[in-house]
Motif scaffolding. Structure first.
Motif, PDB file in Angstrom:
ATOM      1  N   ARG A  34       0.827  -1.200   0.000  1.00  0.00           N
ATOM      2  CA  ARG A  34       0.000   0.000   0.000  1.00  0.00           C
ATOM      3  C   ARG A  34       0.863   1.251   0.000  1.00  0.00           C
ATOM      4  O   ARG A  34       1.877   1.314   0.688  1.00  0.00           O
ATOM      5  N   LEU A  35       0.439   2.213  -0.779  1.00  0.00           N
ATOM      6  CA  LEU A  35       1.035   3.548  -0.760  1.00  0.00           C
ATOM      7  C   LEU A  35      -0.099   4.493  -0.381  1.00  0.00           C
ATOM      8  O   LEU A  35      -1.224   4.341  -0.863  1.00  0.00           O
ATOM      9  N   ALA A  36       0.191   5.466   0.441  1.00  0.00           N
ATOM     10  CA  ALA A  36      -0.859   6.394   0.852  1.00  0.00           C
ATOM     11  C   ALA A  36      -0.337   7.817   0.843  1.00  0.00           C
ATOM     12  O   ALA A  36       0.743   8.098   1.365  1.00  0.00           O
ATOM     13  N   PHE A  37      -1.088   8.682   0.231  1.00  0.00           N
ATOM     14  CA  PHE A  37      -0.821  10.125   0.237  1.00  0.00           C
ATOM     15  C   PHE A  37       0.640  10.455  -0.058  1.00  0.00           C
ATOM     16  O   PHE A  37       1.316  11.121   0.718  1.00  0.00           O
ATOM     17  N   VAL A  38       1.110   9.987  -1.190  1.00  0.00           N
ATOM     18  CA  VAL A  38       2.478  10.256  -1.632  1.00  0.00           C
ATOM     19  C   VAL A  38       2.550  11.694  -2.143  1.00  0.00           C
ATOM     20  O   VAL A  38       1.743  12.118  -2.962  1.00  0.00           O
ATOM     21  N   ASN A  39       3.484  12.451  -1.625  1.00  0.00           N
ATOM     22  CA  ASN A  39       3.706  13.830  -2.039  1.00  0.00           C
ATOM     23  C   ASN A  39       5.194  14.021  -2.282  1.00  0.00           C
ATOM     24  O   ASN A  39       6.019  13.360  -1.645  1.00  0.00           O
ATOM     25  N   VAL A  40       5.544  14.921  -3.180  1.00  0.00           N
ATOM     26  CA  VAL A  40       6.951  15.198  -3.474  1.00  0.00           C
ATOM     27  C   VAL A  40       7.166  16.701  -3.365  1.00  0.00           C
ATOM     28  O   VAL A  40       6.438  17.493  -3.976  1.00  0.00           O
ATOM     29  N   TRP A  41       8.169  17.082  -2.579  1.00  0.00           N
ATOM     30  CA  TRP A  41       8.532  18.482  -2.402  1.00  0.00           C
ATOM     31  C   TRP A  41       9.881  18.751  -3.057  1.00  0.00           C
ATOM     32  O   TRP A  41      10.684  17.833  -3.227  1.00  0.00           O
ATOM     33  N   SER A  42      10.141  19.993  -3.360  1.00  0.00           N
ATOM     34  CA  SER A  42      11.417  20.377  -3.972  1.00  0.00           C
ATOM     35  C   SER A  42      12.479  20.683  -2.924  1.00  0.00           C
ATOM     36  O   SER A  42      13.559  21.129  -3.246  1.00  0.00           O
ATOM     37  N   TYR A  43      12.163  20.428  -1.680  1.00  0.00           N
ATOM     38  CA  TYR A  43      13.089  20.687  -0.580  1.00  0.00           C
ATOM     39  C   TYR A  43      12.890  19.602   0.487  1.00  0.00           C
ATOM     40  O   TYR A  43      11.903  18.873   0.457  1.00  0.00           O
TER      41      TYR A  43
END
Length: 90
Positions: A34-43
């Motif tokens: 399971r993957l949940a609420f994956v987010n990617v930031w630039s920092y």
């Protein structure tokens, strides 16, 4: 990868190991789980923010990619489950 930059025109693949950049995908090397609420930031996020985001679903949205960017780009036969509630009031 720490310090890695995805250049313009590059790609980000979740749940699948690539043998070459952008290809040579082997279904036996795909993620099962399971993957949940994956987010990617630039920092790099501070540790407190990471803990809070892990505790509170929908608590933050990445400034590069947010969870909604991934749900609609799925391939194969994943089962997408969107939870009805969250432990935090937003």
């Amino acid at each position: 990868m720490k310090g890695h930059t995805i250049r313009p025109g590059g790609s980000l693949i979740l749940g699948q190991e690539q043998d070459t950049v952008g290809g040579s995908l082997d279904k036996t090397q795909s993620f099962v789980g399971r993957l949940a609420f994956v987010n990617v930031w630039s920092y790099t996020l501070p540790g407190d923010a990471i803990k809070e985001y892990a505790r509170c679903c929908r608590a933050g949205e990445g400034n590069v990619y947010m969870w909604s960017d991934f749900i609609y780009g799925t391939r194969g036969n994943p089962r997408v489950v969107i939870p009805a509630g969250c432990p935090c009031a937003l």
